[in-house]
Write an enzyme that holds these catalytic residues in place. Structure first.
Site, mmCIF file in Angstrom:
data_model
loop_
_atom_site.group_PDB
_atom_site.id
_atom_site.type_symbol
_atom_site.label_atom_id
_atom_site.label_comp_id
_atom_site.label_asym_id
_atom_site.label_seq_id
_atom_site.Cartn_x
_atom_site.Cartn_y
_atom_site.Cartn_z
ATOM 1 N N LYS B 24 0.562 -1.009 0.254
ATOM 2 C CA LYS B 24 0.149 -0.121 0.168
ATOM 3 C C LYS B 24 0.698 0.941 0.405
ATOM 4 C CE LYS B 24 -3.896 0.171 2.299
ATOM 5 N NZ LYS B 24 -4.478 -0.130 3.493
ATOM 6 N N ARG B 93 -2.902 2.758 8.783
ATOM 7 C CA ARG B 93 -3.618 1.760 8.196
ATOM 8 C C ARG B 93 -2.063 0.655 8.236
ATOM 9 N NH1 ARG B 93 -7.584 2.179 3.581
ATOM 10 N NH2 ARG B 93 -8.245 4.418 4.378
ATOM 11 N N ARG B 559 -3.236 -47.197 -13.980
ATOM 12 C CA ARG B 559 -3.111 -48.032 -12.729
ATOM 13 C C ARG B 559 -4.270 -49.317 -13.474
ATOM 14 N NH1 ARG B 559 -3.482 -42.368 -9.700
ATOM 15 N NH2 ARG B 559 -5.345 -42.779 -10.969
ATOM 16 N N ARG B 615 0.922 -49.619 -15.009
ATOM 17 C CA ARG B 615 1.647 -50.262 -14.028
ATOM 18 C C ARG B 615 0.920 -51.129 -14.169
ATOM 19 N NH1 ARG B 615 1.043 -46.690 -8.556
ATOM 20 N NH2 ARG B 615 -0.914 -47.459 -8.449
ATOM 21 N N GLU B 751 9.125 -45.256 -5.054
ATOM 22 C CA GLU B 751 8.396 -44.422 -4.677
ATOM 23 C C GLU B 751 8.825 -44.737 -3.147
ATOM 24 O OE1 GLU B 751 4.994 -46.568 -5.291
ATOM 25 O OE2 GLU B 751 5.535 -47.979 -6.435
ATOM 26 N N SER B 770 9.656 -43.536 -13.067
ATOM 27 C CA SER B 770 8.386 -42.223 -13.125
ATOM 28 C C SER B 770 8.680 -42.027 -10.897
ATOM 29 C CB SER B 770 6.573 -42.412 -13.679
ATOM 30 O OG SER B 770 5.979 -42.357 -13.357
ATOM 31 N N GLY B 772 6.890 -41.928 -7.663
ATOM 32 C CA GLY B 772 5.909 -41.934 -6.935
ATOM 33 C C GLY B 772 5.422 -41.639 -5.967
ATOM 34 N N THR B 773 5.471 -40.150 -6.535
ATOM 35 C CA THR B 773 5.720 -38.816 -4.437
ATOM 36 C C THR B 773 4.343 -38.571 -3.236
ATOM 37 O OG1 THR B 773 5.312 -37.441 -5.745
ATOM 38 C CG2 THR B 773 7.235 -37.172 -6.317
ATOM 39 N N ASP B 775 3.546 -41.823 -2.586
ATOM 40 C CA ASP B 775 3.637 -43.122 -1.562
ATOM 41 C C ASP B 775 5.566 -42.842 -1.215
ATOM 42 O OD1 ASP B 775 1.789 -45.112 -2.295
ATOM 43 O OD2 ASP B 775 3.103 -46.660 -3.169
ATOM 44 N N CYS B 838 3.790 -39.152 -11.074
ATOM 45 C CA CYS B 838 2.771 -39.419 -11.791
ATOM 46 C C CYS B 838 2.480 -39.376 -9.876
ATOM 47 C CB CYS B 838 2.529 -40.979 -12.320
ATOM 48 S SG CYS B 838 3.375 -42.154 -11.072
ATOM 49 N N TYR B 858 8.866 -35.326 -17.610
ATOM 50 C CA TYR B 858 7.521 -34.972 -17.482
ATOM 51 C C TYR B 858 6.997 -34.865 -15.988
ATOM 52 C CZ TYR B 858 6.907 -39.870 -17.485
ATOM 53 O OH TYR B 858 6.408 -41.398 -16.524
#
Lengths: 888, 888
Positions: B24, B93, B559, B615, B751, B770, B772-773, B775, B838, B858
């Protein structure tokens, strides 16, 4: 030396060439160099075997090299392979870098065929001997090289003996034996589907290949796995002129240890058989005689053996395991190697050799396998108890065991791996039984001597063994044995004492062992060498005292949940869990406080002067409640059986609490510091109890306990920050109330992978790190121990997917990497950070050595593993020095 | 510039100084510099606030600096603080670096006391105005600075109005208001326990401190947590000459957006109130009028506003949110900032500003918050359905929602966080309701306008909002509202359309949204910028097609277990699991094969030309069986109710199977490749089905599917080695049978933490990784998601132990470290190794950007998150460029 040299004469090698020549070959070469009588021969190297394993054929030039050395050998001995007039006979033996007793194959009397056997008979004037050798050769060659079940030959021999009315093999005549060779060849040709090769050169190459192949047989692989021997070393092949212990009553064979392998006593310990070949002694088929009795039979040979014993022990500076053969009164040495020994023997030998000036203290420390110490501290029979001794055999490997009798190695493996205590009972054992031995508590054989297969292997594994318990009449088919009127069936409980050789009916009482003089001496040396501290995991004053006796320098892990589980506390714990609010919970916690204080009081006194690390409550709360399925089934039962409304309502309330606390994956649920963060009053009570107990002990004894408070399952710095603040606030309040000053530290378990990955953040809040490698292994590998062992992990170990159980031996590549990272990161922000390990790995030698190399301050293990850890820690220092020297 | 400079005049600052001056203040300074009419003032910096937060007092010299600037301001304005003749009045303010609308405190009309109020009355000739300002000041000061519940002042005002027979505040006379100031001071003195400070300088310092403290109040902290704003920035304090919109009918106040914040239309959008102060508009207490109506009231002011609008948009090159006040026909700007907007508005504004040449495409991409895209793709009301519209309010934030009505923010939070769909219904909302808004599906208010608190916050969060639905007669006490005869009680279902403002009775049908033109334009730009590929997680042809519409470039995770769960397959699956041996298992697997083949066939067709990662079976087998507790309870029931022996026996058999497969921690049990290793026939069937389907599709369409077979839960190289061999053997056999060649690759999920730690080993067996975030997060943090959310994790988030949910936003310090390590190690042995993610994080912007920075190939996310990921991936590139330029 040409790179393609695959064959060495004994005169070309020495003991330092083990990797290339194998243990047996290198030692035969060494003995040859020492002027000890060794039958001449040559060695096909391990490199040739490795090539064969990979390519399925000889390397280029090997055929020619073998045959060139053969020609030289023929020249030296004046005999020629396949010459009917003066036939050269050979033994073909495997010889790996690391001793693998009985694991691989041997062919004796090679070179015999229908023609040379006649030449042998004429040349020796002993047709019986010639045909006995020939029938032995056919059956061994058939078994080892051509894959014929040896039982077929055994059956033919038994049949022949019956026909001839012979009680013993030696009762068979030359003609009987000649007839037997015909029968054996017929069996071989039929069963193998190809002809017995009469050409001795063909016999030789086929045998070399068979030994190469034996490196990869199943039992050799299993043995290597249990012993941690790499699979890619290969075996050498020793091709040696035969000498004959079975040439008549002036011939014989035997094995000996330069000291007693069971007790370590400095006494020439051995056994022999006259008119026999070496396999007869080792296999335990005939009962051998004690070595000293050789004095009455062939005193000169015994004297010569004594001289060789002395030469070899001085030369190798270690206790030796010898094989010898006497051929027509002439002594030949067929093998020397460092002897396998019990823990007791290892310690006594090591200690006495230092006194004798044979080795240094450092060498003595490296001589003892830390795992062996474990057996020393295993229970022994309670001398005050009474029990029914069924029979007494040879005390072949000391230690006491209690288990259910099993009569088959497969069954022993299966039941043992499920955690059942079994004792394997066999007529004799052979290398195929190795998997059963591994899983049994102990082994009893009714045949064989102190140097039989079962005895040697059991001593190596530190398992109790009784050999030659002849009173046991074993019926393998029916799975039982009888001793007089007593029948012991499969699954019946028996006990055994491997030191005294007593076989006992039922489950005998056992008592803990204590540390003897030699152990004390060696561990004293270990303490002066090691840098790594050794603490213990102990939850009770009794455990703490025991561990202190064994040399523990403090408590690395005192779990508080076991205290919560005790009968007089559990109701308060349950009330605390089911409390409606904090106020009610604090009420129940207040009732638990005096119990906890008393627990810590006893532990502080037992560990006076030493640090005590106390872990605050760790397990999920539902562990203190009944199982969900059980309460649901009970609820259904109450409902269906018309129980009172009150009873149903009470059960419903319990069910609701249990359900609300039930977890899908309790290992990864509300436990550890997650309890303390949500219900700080629980941890506050525990800290209060700890510090009040410390103040009480100080007031009473004048000594300040060394208090270390450990917060479990931290994954984020903020968790530890909050729990540290709570701990300090509570502890300082108690100290202020009591008006005393007691130092304490606050640290954390590193057991969540994230804690290791962010150890530089967590170290800011921690005075110490203690690696909880049990949980760290579970999370890093994604292995729930409860669900892995006996299930997929067992499958992995059986199928060689894993070489060792990561819950026993630290997975250095994975979990170890996290430990090393955490130490490095932690010390990057706090150079003096104290680090230790308190998982079960703290009592496993390779893991202890890893901890040393990684720079931890201490390991903490169960009381009985403390001596082992002390020794392993010392060895780690010595191995580090050695590798610094060699630049490894 | 002295390092101790803590105060800046507006003329000293500019818009680049936001970190020091707050948003501000920096913008007031910037506008001052642009020659736009801004009431003069100065700014106390955020650095002063940070000092205060840490030390609980002003930094040295601040008092003097403030007072020096005050003197300068007095000189500039010709008025003096506390001077009864010409009193200077101030507004105080807060102004943080990042906008936190309504989160922190404001004090207006500061400088009034019993003497200066008289001076103000005389000076303006408007006693009514003077006392109206005074009573506002006392109540604001009482609330904000002295902690008095503002309801007390509201009640007194209401009472006074009743006494005076006044309908509106503006109906009160000067005397009424004077009387009210006396009552207000009495209330303040009683409730605060200390006297109202008459000294204006004391008022000033007390107010500055109150603003500093408001940085750490609960609602500000909650807001920062949801918005990811760091806690250590502090707020600046703007001290500004008061201008009065409440000076009579030639005064007024308003807020405006330079474009429509709801639709993005290029239209000057705003609201105003005559004779009011700014808080009246924002708080929604009175109903404001559309900005265009100002033309009829004060056309010159409107023209001037239009000119300022144009100046500011060109200057800031973004849509602005303005506050203005007209005092006696003179226009003053009190604030400008980038306006919060809906996703739709963000996209339209960004796209149109590019067309207008105001910004570049790259800037446009950075203007849109990827999370906002998610709301665009949320369902909307099914236009074909019929429903009962209860009322229509202002469509203040678009989107449709269905939920149960709740009337209290706490309840909305509680039920919403349990996963229940609720719609918060309030008379108006204030900043204290923020926690309820976060957890609600949407919010409906019966008062306030498009710029009221609820509307602004809801637009920022992308939640539907209907404001000013005046037909709703809300009874907060009774928890219900009425519209005519219809009563909606707490928990009754309602629906809402935040675009049209319709409040609907019951659960309306919703349909999926589609991508509109502006979205397509911006995402097209994003695609041309981003390097990271975007795939989708899809298990069915329908999902695959939807994701492809949204721009997915393949399937990153298909899956196969959902296929096993379908009703027509489950019996075969169960038979397979309960099979006595491999042969029987293969029999049942053969029955599953055609189903699986059909599944893959459809997916390959839907993804024609694009890669499909499948998978193999992952979950523990017991997931396909009934729950253990249920079968045990049923068994008890059968036994107690006298069921037939056959029924009991069948249940016992089922119970035994369920029990044998039950696991203590299924997350860490026999699942993933541990299934394939123990029962290779299961994976072999799946591979056969995949490759047969690929061959069928090739035969039918002439196009080769891009097959990627993924082995889950690998922790050891040897696991992948074996499963790869099985896969290749099976696949090649099928291809040989069919006589076709189709390329396929074999890779693994990373994973298990150990897989990341030993990725250099595992990469030897993998064509791709890949991550497997989901797990990987569970294991790295030791958080079972099932047991964490709603339990300890919720506690952690509420108590600020964690800033965000690691299952939503990737834990970069911990889990991210493992991902980066695995990419680096994997590529160290296989430089071209393809890597992707993934887990659900693949659809969360900060995590997508992390994936870009870490060099993944990716991300793969749910179909509806694909557009979001495309945009975030483009932003990652642009942010990388920007930080490369600045050398960050």
């Amino acid at each position: 030396m040409s790179p393609s040299k695959y064959v060495y004469d004994f005169s070309e090698g020495n003991a330092t060439m083990k990797p290339l020549l194998g243990g047996k070959g290198a030692n035969l070469a060494e003995m040859t160099g020492l002027g000890i009588p060794v039958p001449p021969g040559f060695i096909v190297t391990t490199a040739a075997c490795v090539y064969y394993s990979a390519n399925g054929k000889y390397p280029d030039g090997l055929t020619e090299e073998i045959e060139a050395h053969l020609r030289a050998l023929e020249k030296l001995t004046g005999k020629t392979l396949g010459d009917p007039a003066k036939p050269l006979l050979l033994s073909i033996r495997s010889g790996a870098v690391f001793s693998m007793p009985g694991m691989m194959d041997t062919v004796l009397n090679l070179g015999l065929n229908d023609e040379t056997v006649e030449g042998l008979a004429k040349g020796t004037g002993n047709a019986r001997f010639a045909y006995d050798s020939y029938r032995r050769f056919i059956s061994m060659f058939g078994d080892v090289v051509m894959g014929v079940d040896p039982q077929a030959f055994e059956d033919a021999l038994t049949a022949k003996k019956a026909e001839a009315g012979a009680a013993l093999d030696t009762d068979l005549s030359a003609d009987d034996l000649r007839d037997l060779t015909v029968r054996f060849k017929k069996i071989l040709n039929e069963r193998a589907g190809e002809q017995f090769p009469a050409d001795p050169l063909k016999q030789l190459h086929m045998s070399v290949v068979a030994v190469f192949k034996s490196w990869d047989n199943h039992r050799a692989k299993v043995y290597r796995r249990t012993q941690g021997i790499p699979d890619d070393l290969g075996t050498a092949v020793n091709v040696q002129t035969m000498v004959f212990g079975n040439k008549g009553e002036t011939s014989g064979t035997g094995v000996a240890f330069t000291r007693d392998p069971s007790t370590g006593e400095n006494f020439f310990y051995g056994e022999f058989l006259m008119n026999a070949q070496g396999e007869d002694v080792v296999a335990g088929v005939r009962h051998p005689r004690p070595l000293e009795e050789l004095r009455g039979v062939m005193p000169e040979a015994l004297e010569e053996l004594y001289a060789i014993r002395s030469t070899l022990e001085k030369h190798y500076r270690d206790m030796q395991d010898l094989e010898f053969t006497i051929e027509d009164t002439t002594l030949y040495m067929l093998q020397t190697r460092n002897g396998k020994r019990t823990a007791q023997a290892a310690l006594r030998t090591a200690a006495e050799m230092v006194t004798e000036g044979l080795i240094t203290k450092e060498e003595a420390l490296l001589r003892v396998d830390p795992l062996q110490l474990d057996q020393l501290l295993h229970p022994r029979l309670d001398p005050k108890a009474t029990y029914q001794v069924l029979a007494t055999g040879l005390g072949a490997s000391p230690g006491a065991a209690v288990g259910q009798a099993v009569f088959d190695a497969d069954e022993a493996e299966e039941r043992g791996s499920r955690g059942e205590a079994v004792i394997l009972v066999r007529w004799e054992t052979n290398p195929d039984d190795i998997h059963g031995l591994i899983q049994a508590q102990g082994v009893i054989t009714s045949h064989g001597g102190m140097t039989s297969h079962a005895a040697v292997v059991a001593r190596g594994m530190g398992k109790p063994c009784i050999a030659g318990a002849q009173d046991l009449k074993i019926d393998t088919e029916a799975k039982r044995f009888a001793v007089g009127d007593v029948i012991v069936n499969d699954g019946d409980w028996i006990s055994m004492d491997g030191a005294s050789g007593r076989v006992i009916l039922g489950q005998a009482g056992l008592i803990p062992a204590a540390i003897d003089e030699n152990v004390g001496t060696v561990l004293g040396w270990a303490d002066s060498v090691r840098r790594l501290g050794v603490r213990t995991n102990a939850d009770t004053p009794d455990d703490a005292r025991k561990a202190r006796e064994f040399g523990a320098e403090g408590i690395g892990l005192c779990r508080t949940e076991h205290m919560f589980m005790q009968e007089d506390r559990l109701p308060h714990v349950r009330n605390m869990i089911m409390a409606a609010d904090t106020a009610e919970r604090e009420l129940h916690l207040a009732k638990l406080l005096p119990f906890q204080r008393e627990d810590f009081d006893g532990i502080f006194r037992a560990m006076s002067g030493l640090p005590v690390t106390i872990r605050l409550l760790d397990p999920p709360l539902h562990e203190f409640l009944p199982n969900y399925t059980e309460v649901m089934v009970e609820l259904e039962r109450l409902r269906l059986t018309g129980a009172s409304a009150d009873a149903v309502a009470a059960q419903e309330k319990l069910t609701a609490t249990v359900k609300s606390l039930a977890e899908a994956n309790p290992m990864l649920g509300t436990r550890g510091c997650r309890l303390g963060i949500q219900w700080p009053e629980i941890y506050a009570m525990q800290v209060r109890a700890i510090v009040e107990a410390a103040a009480d002990v100080l007031a009473d004894t004048g000594e300040k306990p060394h208090v270390e408070i450990m917060i479990p399952l931290v994954g984020f710095e903020e968790e530890l920050k909050r729990m540290r603040a709570l701990t300090v606030e509570t502890a300082d309040a108690v100290l202020a109330e009591r008006g005393v000053a007691i130092d304490y530290t606050v640290g954390t378990m590193i057991e969540v992978p994230r804690a290791a990955l962010t150890a530089d953040e967590i170290a800011r809040q921690a005075d110490f790190f203690s690696f909880g490698t049990n949980d760290l292994t579970q999370m890093t590998l994604g292995f729930s121990r409860d669900d892995a062992e006996g299930k997929f992990l067992t499958h992995y170990l059986r199928t060689d997917l894993l070489k060792s159980n990561p819950f026993e031996k630290l997975d250095q590549a994975g979990v170890g990497q996290l430990v090393a990272m955490a130490v490095q990161k932690g010390r990057s922000v706090k150079p003096q950070l104290k680090t230790g390990i308190c998982g079960e790995h703290g009592g496993e030698p390779t893991s202890v050595k890893f901890c040393h190399r990684t720079g931890l301050n201490y390991v903490s293990c169960s009381p009985y593993r403390v001596p082992l850890a002390r020794l392993a820690a010392a060895q780690a220092v010595l191995e580090e020095k050695a590798s610094a020297k060699t630049g490894d």
